[in-house]
Design an enzyme around this catalytic site. Structure first.
Site, PDB file in Angstrom:
ATOM      1  N   ASP A   2     -30.362  -3.026   6.473  1.00 15.71           N
ATOM      2  CA  ASP A   2     -29.541  -2.540   5.674  1.00 15.71           C
ATOM      3  C   ASP A   2     -29.340  -2.794   4.367  1.00 15.71           C
ATOM      4  OD1 ASP A   2     -29.343  -0.536   7.834  1.00 15.71           O
ATOM      5  OD2 ASP A   2     -27.675  -1.295   8.496  1.00 15.71           O
TER       6      ASP A   2
ATOM      7  N   ARG B  68       0.682  -0.974  -0.190  1.00 16.23           N
ATOM      8  CA  ARG B  68      -0.040  -0.167   0.278  1.00 16.23           C
ATOM      9  C   ARG B  68       1.293   1.144  -0.088  1.00 16.23           C
ATOM     10  NH1 ARG B  68      -3.912  -0.346   4.891  1.00 16.23           N
ATOM     11  NH2 ARG B  68      -2.096  -1.779   5.742  1.00 16.23           N
TER      12      ARG B  68
ATOM     13  N   LYS C 166     -19.679   4.730  -8.851  1.00  8.27           N
ATOM     14  CA  LYS C 166     -19.346   3.508  -9.195  1.00  8.27           C
ATOM     15  C   LYS C 166     -19.114   3.457 -10.839  1.00  8.27           C
ATOM     16  CE  LYS C 166     -21.179  -0.121  -8.294  1.00  8.27           C
ATOM     17  NZ  LYS C 166     -20.863  -0.544  -7.675  1.00  8.27           N
TER      18      LYS C 166
ATOM     19  N   HIS D 289     -22.721  13.758   6.490  1.00  7.77           N
ATOM     20  CA  HIS D 289     -21.469  13.445   5.413  1.00  7.77           C
ATOM     21  C   HIS D 289     -20.728  15.129   5.519  1.00  7.77           C
ATOM     22  CE1 HIS D 289     -24.599  10.263   3.391  1.00  7.77           C
ATOM     23  NE2 HIS D 289     -23.632   9.736   3.198  1.00  7.77           N
TER      24      HIS D 289
ATOM     25  N   GLU E 198     -23.071   0.639  17.609  1.00  7.40           N
ATOM     26  CA  GLU E 198     -22.185  -0.437  17.199  1.00  7.40           C
ATOM     27  C   GLU E 198     -21.221  -0.414  17.438  1.00  7.40           C
ATOM     28  OE1 GLU E 198     -23.578   0.164  12.735  1.00  7.40           O
ATOM     29  OE2 GLU E 198     -25.459  -0.026  12.740  1.00  7.40           O
TER      30      GLU E 198
HETATM   31  N1  GLN Z   1     -26.487   0.329  10.485  1.00 14.05           N
HETATM   32  C1  GLN Z   1     -25.370   1.069   9.238  1.00 14.05           C
HETATM   33  C2  GLN Z   1     -24.545   2.665  10.201  1.00 14.05           C
HETATM   34  O1  GLN Z   1     -25.624   2.742  10.656  1.00 14.05           O
HETATM   35  C3  GLN Z   1     -25.316   1.588   7.746  1.00 14.05           C
HETATM   36  C4  GLN Z   1     -24.269   2.850   7.344  1.00 14.05           C
HETATM   37  C5  GLN Z   1     -24.613   1.875   5.775  1.00 14.05           C
HETATM   38  O2  GLN Z   1     -26.264   1.638   5.222  1.00 14.05           O
HETATM   39  N2  GLN Z   1     -23.611   2.563   5.279  1.00 14.05           N
HETATM   40  O3  GLN Z   1     -23.131   2.668  10.752  1.00 14.05           O
END
Ligand code: GLN
Ligand code: ZN
Length: 784
Positions: free
Chosen positions: A619, A17, A128, A714, A504
């Site tokens: 998701d 890398r 993409k 974002h 998460e």
């Molecule tokens: N549940 C995921 C999160 O909140 C969804 C992320 C995604 O859709 N890219 O990070």
């Protein structure tokens, strides 16, 4: 006969890398321009030498890029939007990177790959590259766009290779594909209309190459694998006739890939080019037509080794299949090549010391694929007594894979066989489920929730890496994660979110976290491939039948739920996304692999339900990405993709609410499929288009509930209450208020707590304000 081998493109990132690290040092101001350029030169030299050492006859140049080859092409032809302040002539590196990353250089890293829209000059849009997981920078064109040859980089690359003793075949992105990949800025016109203006720039670049001694160039026109209009075809015709007339000494290898050229075959064959490359991995059957109808003097480059996947090729099978075709066409007019550039695969399998040796024996990365090409070519050498002996190792690996118990799990196959249509059907229709769920959850109007992840702070990542290194015990690591989770739950309760998430914190990545717990998946240590710019990923490898030996998220969900009376949403990555973001085995149809994953997830979903989790989100950010390139193939894909989602979700009763999330909002062309997924609630990205893209969902188009993102995660900007109120009000213009959820437009893992806290406090305030407001046209409130 002697058959030549060719490569269409080599990975740019370096075995270790090196490119990423050099770029990051340069961007951080820790390395000079010369150092960065030096790394580029070193990598190119290594790549050329490696390809030569593997016995490749035709080696590409100008396949290297500091960021992206489409951006390189825009810069080559001077398609640089005015905002970047370029005044003609060579484009300096910092302008190039400003186009790539914006002047703040902070792209989103949450799995969806949007450019950041922080203040400052924004980056070009990113999207993409065909149906791969590589992202290119979208060129922008104006109606009166001017082009000029800024600096002939293909020439420079060719000469650089010459100086090192390599006669290369420079690669250029073809002008028609380049225009088709771009977008128009302010006015609405077809970028293809710019072809006549663009053409002279290409002619000059090619003429200079010819002048410098280049005999061949590879011009990539993967658009030939798409549905083309007559205008596109005329443009191709114009371009290649002009090249033939203006630069007659230069032979062109016209490269197509990623699918069958299908109804563009006669266009491709009538173009006056010396050679044509076709993808025989994605579309093996097209070789027969080509050999029959290609002009006798046309060089055919056969893309027989998969440039998109990491499996060894079936060389013996290829040999047998190709032999009669090659004799028919004439071996001196045949090249053996990968199906497309090797950009999409990791560089060297030999770096994988920890991989199971049996699995490893079934794989080939870029360098091993070049070996395969050389081996295959050798089998065609005249006078070889037993050509197939050349393939003995390859054959042995293929045989072992066919029967290996690591791959084939009779329980999984058996379960798949017993599936019926009822398995992908919720017990009752949405209207009924909705009543039952409303009673169970008793949520207010405009319920608030988030998409799942909370900030993955450096502290969280550090704890994970200490645990991975063995410096933090499992017990301490879990204790730490529980504290984080508990804090997140308490905080959400405190600010008044209605449906909570656990945050998460335990997840490294939304696919890898699950893949690590499923059977049938493996992981590499150095199998990096470029996703975009300096961001590389190591896709998991699905090598065998997928099943779920143990619950994956149950403990975290149950723990979070035990802390609160409010519903906590279970959080899973859907089957299509698990498939799309992995290297998938090539011995089963993708639809079957996806169904296996769906069943594994279904087990998780029903376990969550049994543990009292009332809301479960599955998701599917990658669902749209899987759309086939040709319109005619889309229906079949959407059918199985939707079925797999439903299969993962439909094991639960009416009272369990299924959510899904997608990180985008272009749904116009797939709305029927989105509705057919039949999730009770879908959350999508709409904040950046100010709800404009919600159009697809309005009216009768989408019957279930929707959370159109009101907070653009974002960007670090904290949206105000009024702004979000306004967005929700806008959403009520096309949707009924009782259909609407209030949430951010994606997970918050890439954000910090400093901005997440005030933004979510404002979001809850916005929902509350709307609940009070009589101005909202409340049409049919069932939740009251
Ligand atoms: N549940 C995921 C999160 O909140 C969804 C992320 C995604 O859709 N890219 O990070
Ligand atoms: Zn998202």
């Amino acid at each position: 006969m002697t058959i030549k081998t060719a490569n269409l493109g080599f990975p740019r990132i370096g075995r270790q890398r090196e490119l990423k690290f050099a770029l990051e040092r340069y961007w951080a101001g820790k390395a000079s321009r010369d150092e960065l350029l030096g790394t580029g030169r070193k990598l190119r030299a290594e790549n050329w030498a490696a390809q030569k050492a593997r016995g490749i006859d035709i080696i590409p140049s100008n396949d290297f890029s500091f960021y992206d080859h489409v951006l390189d092409t825009a810069v080559l032809v001077g398609a640089i939007p005015a905002a970047y302040g370029w005044r003609g002539g060579p484009v300096d590196l910092d302008t190039y990177f400003a186009m790539a990353r914006g002047s703040t250089g902070n792209p989103c890293a949450s799995g969806c790959t949007h450019a950041a829209n922080d203040s400052g000059n924004p980056a070009l849009e990113m999207t993409k590259w065909f149906d791969t997981n590589y992202h290119y920078m979208v060129p922008e064109f104006e109606r009166d766009q001017r082009f000029e040859l800024t600096h002939n980089r293909p020439l420079e690359a060719f000469l650089e290779a010459e100086a090192l003793g390599h006669r290369t075949r420079p690669v250029l992105l073809g002008p028609v594909t380049f225009l088709k990949l771009g977008k128009t800025k302010d006015s609405d016109f077809d970028p293809i209309d710019l072809i006549e203006r663009l053409l002279p720039v290409y002619v000059r670049a090619l003429a200079e190459l010819a002048e410098a001694g280049a005999e061949w160039v590879q011009v990539d026109e993967p658009c030939l694998a798409l549905d083309l209009t007559d205008k596109d075809r005329r443009a191709l015709d114009l371009v290649y006739r002009t090249f033939a007339a203006e630069v007659p000494r230069l032979e062109i290898m016209l490269a197509t890939y990623f699918g069958s050229i299908g109804d563009n075959t006669s266009t491709a064959l009538t173009l006056p080019v010396a050679g044509l490359h076709v993808d025989l991995v994605r579309a093996p059957q097209q070789i027969d037509t080509l050999v029959q109808s290609a002009p006798a003097d046309r060089v055919l480059s056969l893309g027989v080794v998969d440039g998109r996947n990491i499996w060894r090729a079936d060389l013996a099978g290829l040999f047998r299949r190709l032999q009669p075709l090659i004799s028919a066409h004439g071996g001196d007019r045949i090249e053996l090549a990968p199906s497309c550039s090797l950009l999409h695969v990791p560089i060297d399998l030999d770096l994988e010391r920890a991989l199971d040796p049996e699995l490893s024996s079934w794989l080939a990365f870029a360098l091993q694929k070049l070996d395969e090409l050389s081996l295959l070519a050798r089998a065609f050498e005249p006078g070889l007594a037993n050509p197939e002996q050349v393939f003995s190792a390859s054959n042995a690996a293929a045989r072992a894979r066919l029967t290996s118990l690591k791959v084939h799990d009779p329980l999984v196959a058996g379960r798949l066989k017993t599936l019926t249509a009822a398995d992908s059907q919720r017990p009752s229709p949405f209207a009924t489920r909705r009543q039952v769920q409303a009673k169970r959850l008793s949520l207010p109007l405009f319920p608030t929730t988030t998409i799942g992840s909370f900030p993955q702070t450096s502290e969280v990542r550090q704890a994970r890496s200490l645990h991975a290194k063995g410096e933090l015990s499992y017990v301490d690591y879990v204790a730490y994660l529980r504290r984080e989770t508990e804090q997140a739950v308490r905080w959400q309760e405190e600010i008044g979110i209605d449906v909570l998430v656990h945050g998460e914190f335990e997840r490294n990545d939304m696919v890898q976290y699950f893949a690590e717990q499923l059977s049938g998946y493996a992981f590499t240590q150095s199998g990096w491939v470029q996703s975009y710019g300096s961001r590389y990923v190591r896709p998991p490898i699905i090598f065998g039948d997928v099943s779920r030996p143990n619950p994956m998220t149950l403990e975290w969900a149950a723990f979070a739920q035990s802390l609160t009376d409010r519903p906590v949403k279970g959080m899973l990555t859907g089957p299509v996304t698990m498939l799309q973001w992995s290297f998938v085995r090539d011995d089963l149809p993708r639809s079957v692999v996806c169904r296996q994953i769906a069943l594994a997830l279904r087990d998780e979903v029903t376990d969550l339900e049994a543990a009292g989790i009332a809301v479960i989100q599955i998701d599917e950010p990658a669902l749209r990405e899987g759309l086939p390139l040709r319109l005619a193939d889309r229906r079949a894909y959407l059918d199985w993709a939707v079925e797999c989602f439903r299969l993962s979700a439909a094991g639960v009763g009416d009272a369990t609410q299924i959510h899904t999330h997608m990180c985008y909002s272009e749904f116009n062309d797939i709305m029927l499929a989105i509705a057919a997924m039949d999730a009770d609630v879908i959350s999508i990205e709409t904040s950046r288009s100010k709800m404009e893209l919600l159009g697809a969902f309005t009216g009768q188009a989408y019957p279930n509930e929707i959370g159109p993102g009101v907070y653009d995660i974002h960007s670090p900007r904290v949206p105000g209450v009024e702004e979000m109120v306004h967005l929700i009000e806008k959403a009520t213009e096309g949707l009924t208020p009782d259909q609407i959820w209030v949430n951010p437009d994606c997970g918050l893992k890439t954000r910090g707590w400093e901005e997440t806290r005030p933004a979510l406090v404002n979001m809850v305030a916005a929902a509350k304000a709307l609940r009070q407001r009589p101005t909202v046209p409340l049409r049919e409130i069932v939740r009251a």
